[in-house]
Design a protein around this motif. Structure first.
Motif, PDB file in Angstrom:
ATOM      1  N   LEU A 238      26.356  16.237  70.271  1.00  0.00           N
ATOM      2  CA  LEU A 238      24.942  16.412  70.637  1.00  0.00           C
ATOM      3  C   LEU A 238      24.383  17.664  69.975  1.00  0.00           C
ATOM      4  CD1 LEU A 238      22.439  16.004  72.552  1.00  0.00           C
ATOM      5  CD2 LEU A 238      23.756  17.222  74.309  1.00  0.00           C
ATOM      6  N   LYS A 239      23.219  17.506  69.310  1.00  0.00           N
ATOM      7  CA  LYS A 239      22.570  18.675  68.707  1.00  0.00           C
ATOM      8  C   LYS A 239      21.148  18.821  69.244  1.00  0.00           C
ATOM      9  CE  LYS A 239      20.065  19.500  65.272  1.00  0.00           C
ATOM     10  NZ  LYS A 239      19.222  20.586  65.825  1.00  0.00           N
ATOM     11  N   PRO A 240      20.899  19.852  70.060  1.00  0.00           N
ATOM     12  CA  PRO A 240      19.529  20.090  70.536  1.00  0.00           C
ATOM     13  C   PRO A 240      18.700  20.800  69.481  1.00  0.00           C
ATOM     14  CG  PRO A 240      21.014  21.738  71.453  1.00  0.00           C
ATOM     15  CD  PRO A 240      21.859  20.839  70.585  1.00  0.00           C
TER      16      PRO A 240
ATOM     17  N   GLY B 276      12.563  12.452  67.465  1.00  0.00           N
ATOM     18  CA  GLY B 276      11.843  13.548  66.818  1.00  0.00           C
ATOM     19  C   GLY B 276      10.676  12.983  66.029  1.00  0.00           C
ATOM     20  N   SER B 277      10.279  13.723  65.004  1.00  0.00           N
ATOM     21  CA  SER B 277       9.076  13.349  64.264  1.00  0.00           C
ATOM     22  C   SER B 277       9.384  12.277  63.212  1.00  0.00           C
ATOM     23  CB  SER B 277       8.503  14.589  63.574  1.00  0.00           C
ATOM     24  OG  SER B 277       9.460  15.070  62.661  1.00  0.00           O
ATOM     25  N   VAL B 278       8.343  11.639  62.726  1.00  0.00           N
ATOM     26  CA  VAL B 278       8.512  10.586  61.713  1.00  0.00           C
ATOM     27  C   VAL B 278       9.142  11.147  60.427  1.00  0.00           C
ATOM     28  CG1 VAL B 278       7.296   8.926  60.242  1.00  0.00           C
ATOM     29  CG2 VAL B 278       6.698   9.113  62.670  1.00  0.00           C
ATOM     30  N   PRO B 279       8.652  12.279  59.890  1.00  0.00           N
ATOM     31  CA  PRO B 279       9.269  12.754  58.639  1.00  0.00           C
ATOM     32  C   PRO B 279      10.764  13.069  58.800  1.00  0.00           C
ATOM     33  CG  PRO B 279       7.194  13.903  59.055  1.00  0.00           C
ATOM     34  CD  PRO B 279       7.478  13.091  60.269  1.00  0.00           C
ATOM     35  N   THR B 280      11.133  13.700  59.935  1.00  0.00           N
ATOM     36  CA  THR B 280      12.561  13.997  60.121  1.00  0.00           C
ATOM     37  C   THR B 280      13.338  12.702  60.328  1.00  0.00           C
ATOM     38  OG1 THR B 280      11.869  16.051  61.187  1.00  0.00           O
ATOM     39  CG2 THR B 280      14.187  15.516  61.316  1.00  0.00           C
ATOM     40  N   GLY B 281      12.720  11.737  61.010  1.00  0.00           N
ATOM     41  CA  GLY B 281      13.382  10.430  61.195  1.00  0.00           C
ATOM     42  C   GLY B 281      13.718   9.790  59.853  1.00  0.00           C
TER      43      GLY B 281
ATOM     44  N   ILE C 175      20.690  13.614  68.226  1.00  0.00           N
ATOM     45  CA  ILE C 175      19.855  14.732  67.752  1.00  0.00           C
ATOM     46  C   ILE C 175      18.515  14.647  68.473  1.00  0.00           C
ATOM     47  CG2 ILE C 175      18.789  15.823  65.728  1.00  0.00           C
ATOM     48  CD1 ILE C 175      20.966  14.524  64.004  1.00  0.00           C
ATOM     49  N   VAL C 176      18.135  15.718  69.176  1.00  0.00           N
ATOM     50  CA  VAL C 176      16.960  15.619  70.056  1.00  0.00           C
ATOM     51  C   VAL C 176      15.973  16.788  69.829  1.00  0.00           C
ATOM     52  CG1 VAL C 176      18.071  14.243  71.834  1.00  0.00           C
ATOM     53  CG2 VAL C 176      18.268  16.713  71.938  1.00  0.00           C
ATOM     54  N   PRO C 177      14.721  16.590  70.234  1.00  0.00           N
ATOM     55  CA  PRO C 177      13.692  17.613  70.044  1.00  0.00           C
ATOM     56  C   PRO C 177      13.574  18.536  71.264  1.00  0.00           C
ATOM     57  CG  PRO C 177      12.642  15.582  70.734  1.00  0.00           C
ATOM     58  CD  PRO C 177      14.117  15.326  70.738  1.00  0.00           C
TER      59      PRO C 177
ATOM     60  N   GLU D 271      13.757   7.241  67.583  1.00  0.00           N
ATOM     61  CA  GLU D 271      12.612   7.254  68.504  1.00  0.00           C
ATOM     62  C   GLU D 271      11.678   8.343  67.998  1.00  0.00           C
ATOM     63  OE1 GLU D 271      13.814   7.220  72.719  1.00  0.00           O
ATOM     64  OE2 GLU D 271      15.810   6.885  71.904  1.00  0.00           O
ATOM     65  N   LEU D 272      10.532   7.910  67.459  1.00  0.00           N
ATOM     66  CA  LEU D 272       9.723   8.856  66.680  1.00  0.00           C
ATOM     67  C   LEU D 272       8.381   9.129  67.352  1.00  0.00           C
ATOM     68  CD1 LEU D 272      10.739   7.429  63.189  1.00  0.00           C
ATOM     69  CD2 LEU D 272      11.852   9.204  64.538  1.00  0.00           C
ATOM     70  N   GLY D 273       7.464   9.619  66.589  1.00  0.00           N
ATOM     71  CA  GLY D 273       6.208  10.094  67.163  1.00  0.00           C
ATOM     72  C   GLY D 273       5.276   8.972  67.598  1.00  0.00           C
TER      73      GLY D 273
ATOM     74  N   GLU E 241      -3.829  12.087  63.357  1.00  0.00           N
ATOM     75  CA  GLU E 241      -2.450  12.577  63.421  1.00  0.00           C
ATOM     76  C   GLU E 241      -2.025  12.746  64.865  1.00  0.00           C
ATOM     77  OE1 GLU E 241      -2.062  16.248  61.288  1.00  0.00           O
ATOM     78  OE2 GLU E 241      -3.223  15.507  59.583  1.00  0.00           O
ATOM     79  N   GLU E 242      -0.749  13.112  65.029  1.00  0.00           N
ATOM     80  CA  GLU E 242      -0.239  13.386  66.375  1.00  0.00           C
ATOM     81  C   GLU E 242      -0.420  14.877  66.652  1.00  0.00           C
ATOM     82  OE1 GLU E 242       4.045  13.234  66.690  1.00  0.00           O
ATOM     83  OE2 GLU E 242       3.911  12.516  68.744  1.00  0.00           O
ATOM     84  N   GLN E 243      -1.370  15.243  67.557  1.00  0.00           N
ATOM     85  CA  GLN E 243      -1.618  16.671  67.784  1.00  0.00           C
ATOM     86  C   GLN E 243      -0.519  17.316  68.611  1.00  0.00           C
ATOM     87  OE1 GLN E 243      -3.142  14.112  69.114  1.00  0.00           O
ATOM     88  NE2 GLN E 243      -4.512  14.579  70.800  1.00  0.00           N
TER      89      GLN E 243
HETATM   90  P1  NAD Z   1      11.623  17.318  64.657  1.00  0.00           P
HETATM   91  O1  NAD Z   1      11.687  15.999  63.978  1.00  0.00           O
HETATM   92  O2  NAD Z   1      11.144  18.490  63.926  1.00  0.00           O
HETATM   93  O3  NAD Z   1      13.093  17.717  65.192  1.00  0.00           O
HETATM   94  C1  NAD Z   1      13.862  16.877  66.015  1.00  0.00           C
HETATM   95  C2  NAD Z   1      15.321  17.283  65.918  1.00  0.00           C
HETATM   96  O4  NAD Z   1      15.786  17.070  64.577  1.00  0.00           O
HETATM   97  C3  NAD Z   1      15.598  18.744  66.220  1.00  0.00           C
HETATM   98  O5  NAD Z   1      16.850  18.853  66.882  1.00  0.00           O
HETATM   99  C4  NAD Z   1      15.681  19.361  64.823  1.00  0.00           C
HETATM  100  O6  NAD Z   1      16.419  20.557  64.800  1.00  0.00           O
HETATM  101  C5  NAD Z   1      16.406  18.255  64.071  1.00  0.00           C
HETATM  102  N1  NAD Z   1      16.228  18.255  62.614  1.00  0.00           N
HETATM  103  C6  NAD Z   1      15.311  18.919  61.862  1.00  0.00           C
HETATM  104  N2  NAD Z   1      15.449  18.607  60.545  1.00  0.00           N
HETATM  105  C7  NAD Z   1      16.485  17.717  60.479  1.00  0.00           C
HETATM  106  C8  NAD Z   1      17.098  16.999  59.404  1.00  0.00           C
HETATM  107  N3  NAD Z   1      16.701  17.132  58.137  1.00  0.00           N
HETATM  108  N4  NAD Z   1      18.108  16.145  59.700  1.00  0.00           N
HETATM  109  C9  NAD Z   1      18.525  15.973  60.970  1.00  0.00           C
HETATM  110  N5  NAD Z   1      17.982  16.633  62.032  1.00  0.00           N
HETATM  111  C10 NAD Z   1      16.965  17.487  61.786  1.00  0.00           C
HETATM  112  O7  NAD Z   1      10.780  17.067  65.989  1.00  0.00           O
HETATM  113  P2  NAD Z   1      10.302  18.138  67.065  1.00  0.00           P
HETATM  114  O8  NAD Z   1       9.176  18.938  66.494  1.00  0.00           O
HETATM  115  O9  NAD Z   1      11.510  18.838  67.586  1.00  0.00           O
HETATM  116  O10 NAD Z   1       9.741  17.156  68.217  1.00  0.00           O
HETATM  117  C11 NAD Z   1       8.450  16.648  68.252  1.00  0.00           C
HETATM  118  C12 NAD Z   1       8.422  15.221  67.727  1.00  0.00           C
HETATM  119  O11 NAD Z   1       9.318  14.401  68.476  1.00  0.00           O
HETATM  120  C13 NAD Z   1       7.068  14.572  67.898  1.00  0.00           C
HETATM  121  O12 NAD Z   1       6.737  13.845  66.737  1.00  0.00           O
HETATM  122  C14 NAD Z   1       7.263  13.620  69.069  1.00  0.00           C
HETATM  123  O13 NAD Z   1       6.370  12.544  69.127  1.00  0.00           O
HETATM  124  C15 NAD Z   1       8.657  13.187  68.849  1.00  0.00           C
HETATM  125  N6  NAD Z   1       9.239  12.641  70.077  1.00  0.00           N
HETATM  126  C16 NAD Z   1       9.462  11.294  70.136  1.00  0.00           C
HETATM  127  C17 NAD Z   1       9.979  10.741  71.317  1.00  0.00           C
HETATM  128  C18 NAD Z   1      10.255   9.276  71.413  1.00  0.00           C
HETATM  129  O14 NAD Z   1      11.004   8.885  72.299  1.00  0.00           O
HETATM  130  N7  NAD Z   1       9.689   8.426  70.587  1.00  0.00           N
HETATM  131  C19 NAD Z   1      10.251  11.554  72.405  1.00  0.00           C
HETATM  132  C20 NAD Z   1       9.996  12.919  72.300  1.00  0.00           C
HETATM  133  C21 NAD Z   1       9.499  13.451  71.115  1.00  0.00           C
END
Ligand code: NAD
Length: 467
Positions: free
Chosen positions: A164-166, A216-221, A138-140, A238-240, A368-370
C-alpha cells in the motif's frame, strides 16, 4: 496579505519528509522517504507471505473481522491524526474510520466457492476462483483511510497480499492504520511504503506485482496504466469526476438546498463524486444561487480539530493554487462570486466557500475538476440542453437529478453518462454496489462482489463425465 504557507512539496529531511498541517501550513511530523530500490525486497516478502495467506479462506475471514475490531478500537488515535494531516473536521475523520471498519467486515465474507458451468455438454467444468498475487494499492489524500481500505479489504479477502502506498501529503494516519490492521494479519500480508515520486511509479511497474489498483487523477491514472503495461499486471483505475447536478422545474429549492450544498462542499469539495456543477432552470436560477450562497456565507470554516468547524482547509498548497486558478479564471471570464471567491486571510490552506454565478460554460471551473470549495451554478432553458451539457465532459463518475416528481427525475437520471446517478441525493454509496466510472473516470469495477472478483482470476477445470 501574503499567507504563511509554502507552495513547495514537503521538504526532504535526510531519508524522511515533512508532513504539513494544512490548517497552519507548518510541518508537524515526518514520514520515511523510502527509496524505490527498497521495493524489490518488499514485493519479494509479499510474494512469500502470499503462499500461506492464499491457502486458508477461513483464516482470512477471521483476520479481517479482527482487523475491523482493531480499527474501531484505535479510532481515538486515528481520527485526530487524520484530521491533523488531511484537514477535515474531526467528526468526518471518525466517519471515515467507521467506513473503513465496515468495509473490512463487508469483505470478510468467505470468498466465492467453485461454480459449475452448465451448457448441456457431457463434461464437468467448474470455475475455481484464484487470487492474483501481490497487489499494489496506490491512493490519494482526500480520504486516505477509506480509500486504502477500499483497495486492501477486497484484495486481502480474495487471498492476495498488498503493498500500500499513500499520498505523501497524508502518510501518517495510513501508516497507523496499516500497523493496526497488521496486528490481525500474518507478517508481510499488508505492507505500507511511503515516499515521494518515483516511488508510486516504480511500484506500479514492478514486475512482481500482479494487480495495480489505483485511485487518483486521470493523468496519473494514465501513467499507472502505462507502467503496469510493462508486466501486463491487471489495472483498476478509479479516477476523477466532474459530476453535474440537474435541478428540475418542480424542485423545491429550500427543501433540497442543504443536501445539495453538502453534496458539493463536504470534505471541502475534495471528493471525487462531489457535485462540481449545478444546472438550474432559468426561472429558478436566482433563487438557487441565493440559497447556496447564503449557506456558503454562513458555514463555519476553521481547523478540523476545532469542534465548531464544519469545513476545514484544503489539503495542500498545490490544491489551493489550483482552486484559486480556476476561480480567478472564472471571475476574469465574467463570472460573479455570489459568495467567497478568494483565499481566507489566515495561515493554512483556507479558501472561502464560493458560489459562482453567470459562469461561461467553457470556463475551467466548469470544464475541469476544481476539487475544492467552489461551485459554479449555470442556468438552462430546456431539459435536453441541461442533459447535453451535463454529459459534455470526458469524465463520467456520477450525476444527480433533483425534483419533486420522482418518476420524471429518474427518467432524466437514466440519460446521464456516468457510473452512478442519484435522485435528490449525491454520492451516497453502498458497500454492496459496483463502483465504476464511465469514460475517463475509471477502468475496472470496485465495490461489492465486483470488487472481490476484480482481485481474483477464474481457473477452470474441465473433465469428461466418464473416463
Ligand atoms: P494523484 O493522481 O496526484 O495521486 C494519487 C496517488 O498516486 C498518490 O499516492 C500519488 O503519490 C501517486 N502518484 C503520483 N504520481 C504517480 C505515478 N507517476 N505513478 C504512480 N503513482 C503516482 O491524485 P491526488 O491529487 O492525490 O488526488 C486527487 C484526485 O483523485 C482527483 O482527481 C480525484 O477526483 C481523484 N479521486 C478519485 C476517486 C475515485 O474513486 N474515482 C476517489 C478519490 C479521489
Amino acid at each position: 496579505m501574503p499567507l504563511r504557507q509554502t507552495r513547495r512539496p514537503p521538504a526532504t529531511l535526510g531519508e524522511r519528509f515533512a508532513v504539513l498541517d494544512p490548517a497552519t501550513g507548518e510541518a508537524f511530523d515526518e514520514a520515511p522517504d523510502q527509496h524505490p530500490d527498497e521495493l524489490d525486497a518488499v514485493v519479494d516478502r509479499a510474494h512469500e507471505a502470499w503462499r500461506s495467506w492464499r491457502a486458508d479462506p477461513a483464516a482470512r475471514t477471521a483476520a479481517l473481522l479482527a482487523a475491523a475490531d482493531a480499527v474501531e478500537a484505535a479510532g481515538a488515535d486515528l481520527a485526530p491524526l487524520l484530521t491533523r494531516e488531511q484537514g477535515k473536521p474531526l467528526a468526518e475523520s471518525y466517519a471515515e474510520i467507521a467506513r473503513t471498519a465496515a468495509r473490512l467486515r463487508y469483505f470478510a465474507e468467505p470468498a466465492p466457492g467453485p461454480r459449475p458451468i452448465t451448457d448441456g455438454r457431457p463434461v464437468r467444468s467448474e470455475i475455481r476462483w484464484r487470487p492474483l498475487g501481490p497487489v499494489a494499492a496506490i491512493v490519494p489524500w482526500n480520504f486516505p483511510l477509506q480509500l486504502a481500505s477500499a483497495k486492501f479489504a477486497p484484495a486481502l479477502a480474495a487471498g492476495n497480499t498488498v503493498v500500500l502506498k499513500p499520498s505523501p501529503f497524508t502518510p501518517l494516519a495510513t501508516r497507523l492504520l496499516a500497523s493496526v490492521v497488521s496486528t490481525a494479519l500474518p507478517q508481510d500480508v499488508l505492507t505500507i511504503v511511503t515516499g515521494r515520486e518515483p516511488l508510486g511509479a516504480r511500484l506500479a511497474s514492478h514486475p512482481g506485482i500482479r494487480h495495480v489498483t489505483f485511485t487518483g487523477s486521470v493523468p496519473t491514472g494514465r501513467a499507472v496504466a502505462r507502467g503496469a503495461a510493462a508486466s501486463l499486471a491487471r489495472v483498476t483505475l478509479e479516477l476523477g469526476g466532474n459530476d453535474a447536478a440537474i435541478l428540475l422545474e418542480d424542485v423545491e429549492v429550500e427543501r433540497i438546498a442543504d443536501r445539495l450544498f453538502w453534496a458539493a462542499f463536504r470534505n471541502c469539495g475534495q471528493v471525487c463524486m462531489a457535485v462540481k456543477r449545478v444546472y438550474a432552470p432559468a426561472r429558478l436560477y436566482s433563487q438557487v444561487v441565493e440559497a447556496l450562497a447564503q449557506r456558503a456565507k454562513t458555514v463555519a470554516v476553521g481547523p478540523g480539530l476545532d469542534p465548531r468547524s464544519r469545513l476545514g482547509p484544503l489539503n495542500n498548497a498545490p490544491q489551493l493554487a489550483r482552486v484559486e486558478r480556476c476561480t480567478a479564471g472564472a471571475l476574469a471570464d465574467g463570472a460573479r462570486a455570489a459568495s467567497g471567491g478568494h483565499r481566507l486571510d489566515r495561515p493554512g490552506y483556507f479558501f472561502a466557500p464560493t458560489i459562482l454565478a453567470d459562469v461561461p460554460p467553457d470556463s475551467p471551473v466548469v470544464a475541469e475538476e476544481q476539487f475544492g470549495p467552489v461551485l459554479p451554478v449555470l442556468p438552462y432553458r430546456s431539459l435536453d440542453e441541461a442533459v447535453e451539457r451535463a454529459n459534455d465532459t470526458g469524465f463520467g463518475l456520477g450525476g444527480s437529478v433533483w425534483g419533486t416528481d420522482l418518476d420524471r427525475a429518474e427518467a432524466v437520471a437514466d440519460r446521464l453518462e456516468c457510473g452512478t446517478a442519484w435522485i435528490n441525493h449525491h454520492a451516497e454509496l453502498s458497500l454492496a454496489q459496483p463502483f465504476a466510472g464511465a469514460k475517463e473516470s475509471g477502468v475496472g469495477v470496485a465495490g461489492g462482489p465486483w470488487g472481490l472478483y476484480g482481485n481474483l482470476r477464474p481457473f477452470v477445470v474441465h473433465r469428461p463425465d466418464e473416463a
